[in-house]
Design a protein around this motif. Structure first.
Motif, PDB file in Angstrom:
ATOM      1  N   ALA A  17      -5.450   7.971  -8.383  1.00  0.00           N
ATOM      2  CA  ALA A  17      -5.730   8.232  -9.797  1.00  0.00           C
ATOM      3  C   ALA A  17      -5.908   6.928 -10.561  1.00  0.00           C
ATOM      4  N   GLY A  18      -5.106   5.921 -10.208  1.00  0.00           N
ATOM      5  CA  GLY A  18      -5.251   4.620 -10.853  1.00  0.00           C
ATOM      6  C   GLY A  18      -6.584   3.975 -10.540  1.00  0.00           C
ATOM      7  N   GLN A  19      -7.016   4.077  -9.292  1.00  0.00           N
ATOM      8  CA  GLN A  19      -8.316   3.525  -8.920  1.00  0.00           C
ATOM      9  C   GLN A  19      -9.438   4.221  -9.669  1.00  0.00           C
ATOM     10  N   ALA A  20      -9.344   5.546  -9.782  1.00  0.00           N
ATOM     11  CA  ALA A  20     -10.371   6.298 -10.511  1.00  0.00           C
ATOM     12  C   ALA A  20     -10.390   5.916 -11.988  1.00  0.00           C
ATOM     13  N   ALA A  21      -9.227   5.564 -12.521  1.00  0.00           N
ATOM     14  CA  ALA A  21      -9.122   5.167 -13.934  1.00  0.00           C
ATOM     15  C   ALA A  21      -9.386   3.673 -14.139  1.00  0.00           C
ATOM     16  N   GLU A  22      -9.710   2.963 -13.050  1.00  0.00           N
ATOM     17  CA  GLU A  22     -10.004   1.531 -13.094  1.00  0.00           C
ATOM     18  C   GLU A  22      -8.847   0.727 -13.681  1.00  0.00           C
ATOM     19  N   MET A  23      -7.638   1.000 -13.139  1.00  0.00           N
ATOM     20  CA  MET A  23      -6.465   0.243 -13.567  1.00  0.00           C
ATOM     21  C   MET A  23      -5.676  -0.198 -12.343  1.00  0.00           C
ATOM     22  N   ALA A  24      -4.950  -1.293 -12.510  1.00  0.00           N
ATOM     23  CA  ALA A  24      -4.103  -1.808 -11.441  1.00  0.00           C
ATOM     24  C   ALA A  24      -2.745  -1.122 -11.481  1.00  0.00           C
ATOM     25  N   LEU A  25      -2.221  -0.805 -10.304  1.00  0.00           N
ATOM     26  CA  LEU A  25      -0.889  -0.214 -10.185  1.00  0.00           C
ATOM     27  C   LEU A  25      -0.106  -0.986  -9.120  1.00  0.00           C
ATOM     28  N   PRO A  26       0.247  -2.238  -9.407  1.00  0.00           N
ATOM     29  CA  PRO A  26       0.890  -3.058  -8.385  1.00  0.00           C
ATOM     30  C   PRO A  26       2.243  -2.520  -7.935  1.00  0.00           C
ATOM     31  N   LEU A  27       3.033  -1.982  -8.836  1.00  0.00           N
ATOM     32  CA  LEU A  27       4.337  -1.446  -8.441  1.00  0.00           C
ATOM     33  C   LEU A  27       4.168  -0.206  -7.567  1.00  0.00           C
ATOM     34  N   ALA A  28       3.206   0.630  -7.906  1.00  0.00           N
ATOM     35  CA  ALA A  28       2.946   1.811  -7.087  1.00  0.00           C
ATOM     36  C   ALA A  28       2.521   1.407  -5.678  1.00  0.00           C
ATOM     37  N   SER A  29       1.658   0.408  -5.596  1.00  0.00           N
ATOM     38  CA  SER A  29       1.177  -0.041  -4.289  1.00  0.00           C
ATOM     39  C   SER A  29       2.307  -0.636  -3.457  1.00  0.00           C
ATOM     40  N   LEU A  30       3.156  -1.435  -4.076  1.00  0.00           N
ATOM     41  CA  LEU A  30       4.276  -2.040  -3.356  1.00  0.00           C
ATOM     42  C   LEU A  30       5.265  -0.967  -2.901  1.00  0.00           C
ATOM     43  N   THR A  31       5.529   0.002  -3.779  1.00  0.00           N
ATOM     44  CA  THR A  31       6.466   1.066  -3.419  1.00  0.00           C
ATOM     45  C   THR A  31       5.909   1.943  -2.313  1.00  0.00           C
ATOM     46  N   ARG A  32       4.588   2.129  -2.301  1.00  0.00           N
ATOM     47  CA  ARG A  32       3.977   2.886  -1.203  1.00  0.00           C
ATOM     48  C   ARG A  32       4.221   2.188   0.132  1.00  0.00           C
ATOM     49  N   GLU A  33       4.194   0.870   0.149  1.00  0.00           N
ATOM     50  CA  GLU A  33       4.496   0.135   1.369  1.00  0.00           C
ATOM     51  C   GLU A  33       5.941   0.367   1.809  1.00  0.00           C
ATOM     52  N   THR A  34       6.841   0.474   0.841  1.00  0.00           N
ATOM     53  CA  THR A  34       8.242   0.760   1.161  1.00  0.00           C
ATOM     54  C   THR A  34       8.356   2.092   1.891  1.00  0.00           C
ATOM     55  N   TYR A  35       7.675   3.104   1.373  1.00  0.00           N
ATOM     56  CA  TYR A  35       7.760   4.417   2.011  1.00  0.00           C
ATOM     57  C   TYR A  35       6.991   4.457   3.325  1.00  0.00           C
ATOM     58  N   GLY A  36       5.942   3.654   3.426  1.00  0.00           N
ATOM     59  CA  GLY A  36       5.264   3.529   4.712  1.00  0.00           C
ATOM     60  C   GLY A  36       6.191   2.963   5.769  1.00  0.00           C
ATOM     61  N   ALA A  37       6.991   1.977   5.373  1.00  0.00           N
ATOM     62  CA  ALA A  37       7.951   1.380   6.308  1.00  0.00           C
ATOM     63  C   ALA A  37       9.015   2.392   6.715  1.00  0.00           C
TER      64      ALA A  37
END
Length: 305
Positions: A248-268
């Motif tokens: 949704a952030g990409q579609a809205a053309e905005m950066a979501l650095p915390l979301a991206s970092l947290t996604r890596e946490t859950y990936g781990a």
């Protein structure tokens, strides 16, 4: 009960089953459908009428769906015959956490059929769904919201109308982003305190009685007292929601650095075999990264040796 609408419920999973049963107990005429016949049988035990087919549930006045993801929603609503069965003038209430993109496609299909479409994702988890303490965010036609509100009040404690389009989808993703990032922060905070030789219960007490003691912190601290990681909402589910948030952030053309970092946490966490554990397993990941084992809660309240 003054409401006389017939209700169809499609999707009797972890959330759908207790909500449908609660509506049946409140006196609503509700018929439920799920591909899993065992879930239909459980719903019948809770007072829900069985719908033999998806179409049988979809022919009712107000149809609710509770589905796991975009793919299943598309299969049900766009290619599964849902709108073929629904009558013109009926209301579709979609309660799942899905992307604004797929939701907008469902809205177009509903409009072609003459069906009023409400986006009504619920906030809360399966552990409290039977209590009526969920909340919901709703967008879509205001008249449809007003018609459905008495029903929503029977399974949620609060209902917020937000607009005519996909506002409710963005609201749910915004809430879940806060929850995900908070869980990641909570994990690191607890482990930092353990490194400082705080007792396990002491750091939980500090967090709950400080300025950061949100309802979520209080709720999760209670289960962490005994290190109960049985899932109310799994790491895999959180990862799926973070994917929706980032999309949704990409579609809205905005950066979501915390979301991206947290996604890596859950990936781990998923990579370590914790996919079906509760999303607060961020604590265990932080412990592993810090070289800590589990605290011994029976000796010295979990202090480090």
């Amino acid at each position: 009960m003054s409401d006389t609408h017939t209700i169809g419920w499609i999707g009797l999973g972890k959330m759908g089953l207790p909500i449908a049963s609660r509506l049946a107990a409140a006196g609503h005429d509700i018929a439920g459908f799920d591909r899993d016949q065992r879930r239909i049988a459980e719903a019948v035990e809770g007072g829900v009428k069985p719908a033999a087919t998806l179409a049988d549930a979809a022919r009712r006045d107000i149809v609710f769906t509770s589905l796991p993801d975009d793919k299943v929603l598309a299969a049900v609503a766009l290619s599964g015959g849902l709108f073929d069965a629904m009558r013109e003038g009926a209301v579709l209430v979609e309660t799942s956490t899905v992307s604004p993109t797929i939701s907008a496609q469902v809205a177009q299909a509903a409009a072609r059929r003459g069906v009023a479409y409400l986006r009504a994702p619920v906030s809360g988890n399966a552990a409290i769904a039977h209590t009526g303490n969920l909340t919901c965010f709703v967008s879509g036609p205001r008249a449809a919201f007003d018609a459905v509100l008495p029903i929503a009040q029977d399974f949620t404690r609060a209902q917020k109308y937000l607009g005519e389009a996909e506002e409710a989808r963005f609201a749910k993703l915004a809430v879940n982003l806060m929850i995900a990032v908070s869980a990641a922060m909570m994990g690191e905070s607890i482990v930092l305190a353990r490194k400082g030789n705080l007792a396990w219960q002491d750091i939980l007490d500090v967090l709950t009685n400080s300025a950061v003691g949100s309802p979520m912190v209080h709720y999760k601290a209670k289960s962490l007292e005994t290190r109960d990681f049985s899932p109310t909402f799994s790491c895999r589910q959180m990862a799926k929601d973070l994917d929706l948030i980032i999309g949704a952030g990409q579609a809205a053309e905005m950066a979501l650095p915390l979301a991206s970092l947290t996604r890596e946490t859950y990936g781990a966490l998923i990579g370590r075999g914790e996919g079906e554990a509760d999303f607060i397993s961020t604590v265990r990941l932080a412990e592993w990264l810090a070289g800590l084992g589990e605290p011994d809660l029976d000796t010295d309240e979990g202090r480090l040796a």
